[in-house]
Design a protein around this motif. Structure first.
Motif, PDB file in Angstrom:
ATOM      1  N   PRO A 176       0.656  -1.304  -0.043  1.00  0.00           N
ATOM      2  CA  PRO A 176       0.097  -0.027  -0.025  1.00  0.00           C
ATOM      3  C   PRO A 176       0.917   1.240   0.016  1.00  0.00           C
ATOM      4  O   PRO A 176       0.650   2.133  -0.607  1.00  0.00           O
ATOM      5  CB  PRO A 176      -0.937  -0.244   1.304  1.00  0.00           C
ATOM      6  N   SER A 203      -4.020  -3.370  -3.602  1.00  0.00           N
ATOM      7  CA  SER A 203      -3.289  -3.514  -2.303  1.00  0.00           C
ATOM      8  C   SER A 203      -4.156  -4.470  -1.340  1.00  0.00           C
ATOM      9  O   SER A 203      -3.688  -4.987  -0.356  1.00  0.00           O
ATOM     10  CB  SER A 203      -3.677  -2.171  -1.561  1.00  0.00           C
ATOM     11  N   TYR A 233      -2.748 -10.042   6.034  1.00  0.00           N
ATOM     12  CA  TYR A 233      -2.232  -9.336   7.098  1.00  0.00           C
ATOM     13  C   TYR A 233      -1.913 -10.305   8.015  1.00  0.00           C
ATOM     14  O   TYR A 233      -2.820 -10.938   8.774  1.00  0.00           O
ATOM     15  CB  TYR A 233      -2.833  -8.273   7.517  1.00  0.00           C
ATOM     16  N   SER A 261      -5.918  -7.044   4.760  1.00  0.00           N
ATOM     17  CA  SER A 261      -5.301  -5.531   4.308  1.00  0.00           C
ATOM     18  C   SER A 261      -5.692  -4.930   3.402  1.00  0.00           C
ATOM     19  O   SER A 261      -5.719  -5.690   2.413  1.00  0.00           O
ATOM     20  CB  SER A 261      -3.799  -5.780   4.319  1.00  0.00           C
ATOM     21  N   ALA A 309      -5.519  -0.821   1.265  1.00  0.00           N
ATOM     22  CA  ALA A 309      -5.526   0.716   1.296  1.00  0.00           C
ATOM     23  C   ALA A 309      -6.652   1.377   0.508  1.00  0.00           C
ATOM     24  O   ALA A 309      -7.027   0.833  -0.598  1.00  0.00           O
ATOM     25  CB  ALA A 309      -4.058   0.884   0.631  1.00  0.00           C
ATOM     26  N   THR A 348      -4.046   8.493   1.943  1.00  0.00           N
ATOM     27  CA  THR A 348      -4.270   7.095   2.042  1.00  0.00           C
ATOM     28  C   THR A 348      -4.394   6.860   3.567  1.00  0.00           C
ATOM     29  O   THR A 348      -3.795   7.268   4.176  1.00  0.00           O
ATOM     30  CB  THR A 348      -3.153   6.019   1.363  1.00  0.00           C
ATOM     31  N   GLU A 359      -5.151   2.798   5.631  1.00  0.00           N
ATOM     32  CA  GLU A 359      -5.051   1.336   5.634  1.00  0.00           C
ATOM     33  C   GLU A 359      -5.966   0.859   6.480  1.00  0.00           C
ATOM     34  O   GLU A 359      -6.459   1.187   7.672  1.00  0.00           O
ATOM     35  CB  GLU A 359      -3.703   0.819   5.789  1.00  0.00           C
ATOM     36  N   LEU A 384      -6.678  -2.652   8.340  1.00  0.00           N
ATOM     37  CA  LEU A 384      -6.018  -3.815   8.957  1.00  0.00           C
ATOM     38  C   LEU A 384      -7.096  -4.465   9.925  1.00  0.00           C
ATOM     39  O   LEU A 384      -7.199  -4.005  10.586  1.00  0.00           O
ATOM     40  CB  LEU A 384      -4.716  -3.504   9.663  1.00  0.00           C
ATOM     41  N   GLY A 433       2.776   1.006   8.820  1.00  0.00           N
ATOM     42  CA  GLY A 433       2.499   0.779   7.410  1.00  0.00           C
ATOM     43  C   GLY A 433       3.761  -0.333   6.790  1.00  0.00           C
ATOM     44  O   GLY A 433       3.808  -1.357   7.323  1.00  0.00           O
ATOM     45  N   SER A 434       4.529   0.165   5.643  1.00  0.00           N
ATOM     46  CA  SER A 434       5.318  -0.645   5.116  1.00  0.00           C
ATOM     47  C   SER A 434       6.445  -1.104   6.128  1.00  0.00           C
ATOM     48  O   SER A 434       7.282  -1.903   5.838  1.00  0.00           O
ATOM     49  CB  SER A 434       5.782  -0.163   3.921  1.00  0.00           C
ATOM     50  N   GLY A 465      -3.364   5.764   9.361  1.00  0.00           N
ATOM     51  CA  GLY A 465      -2.853   6.750   8.448  1.00  0.00           C
ATOM     52  C   GLY A 465      -2.105   7.741   9.026  1.00  0.00           C
ATOM     53  O   GLY A 465      -1.905   7.994  10.281  1.00  0.00           O
TER      54      GLY A 465
END
Length: 230
Positions: free
Chosen positions: A11, A78, A82, A88, A90, A99, A101, A103, A122-123, A168
């Motif tokens: 995402p 996306s 998860y 998961s 986005a 954006t 997410e 989850l 996030g990432s 976010g």
């Protein structure tokens, strides 16, 4: 919720791409933006179909949710697993270039553990053991928790055996957007499911396969007993 989880980096890593493409890959979410908990069409997704589509991706069917927020659309690219069997996705706004997410994972959120569960990065995934942790602040808001840590904030909504988290960046993403998305989270209806998850392969099993080649007793491991000459 306290275990380390694997967060798909897609995402955030593909945010520029998602901002460009969400006009065509929006899984029907924009037309339902701001929808309430009840599905907008009233068409209930077939449980067998939901089960088949979700399990192909390694997602527990009960963890599949959709939501809506004005100006935001889900980026279908996306959508994925998860953690162990969570969900998961986005949601992206081209106009706001923002954006958030969604989850969903097993666990719960209470006054006791809320400050101990790190807000998703996030990432970046969960904070490594022994690594730095931002202080988490928790505020009860109806049935949900509003949480902040560092430059991230989220709404966490406990459900039966799992938690829905809308998360976010504080900058550029109003709390009201996350709150509305949390209130609108619901299991997909038939139309939403068709747009959200890819079809299950032909003949995909939805129930555990019964093996016919295993012995009726024991754990089914091969017989490794050594004979007298061994």
């Amino acid at each position: 919720m306290t275990r380390a989880v694997r967060v798909l980096p897609l995402p955030l890593l593909l945010l520029p791409l998602l901002l460009v493409s969400c006009g065509t890959e929006k899984a029907g979410a924009e037309k339902r933006a701001g929808a309430g908990v009840e599905s907008s069409t009233g068409s209930v997704a077939d449980p067998v179909e939901l089960d088949a589509r979700a399990r192909v991706l390694g997602i527990a069917p009960e963890h599949v949710y959709v939501t809506g927020a004005p100006g935001f659309a889900v980026a279908r690219q996306s959508v994925g697993v998860y953690g162990g069997d969570g969900f998961s996705a986005a949601y992206v706004s081209q106009e706001a270039r923002a954006t958030f997410e969604m989850l969903v994972d097993r666990g719960t959120m209470t006054a006791k553990n809320c400050p101990t569960v790190q807000v998703s990065q996030g990432s970046g995934g969960s904070v490594a053991a022994g690594g730095p942790r931002d202080e988490v602040t928790c505020e009860r808001d109806g049935d949900a928790w509003y949480r902040k840590a560092g430059g991230r904030h989220e709404y966490a909504v406990p459900r039966d055996g799992h938690v829905i988290r809308l998360v976010g960046d504080v900058k550029g993403l109003d709390r009201a957007v996350l709150r509305g998305a949390a209130e609108a989270a619901h299991h997909p209806d038939a139309e939403e499911l068709a747009d959200l998850l890819p079809p299950a392969p032909e003949g995909a099993a939805t129930e555990p396969v019964e093996r016919g080649d295993l012995p009726p007793v024991g754990d089914g491991a091969p017989n490794n007993e050594v004979g007298a000459s061994g």
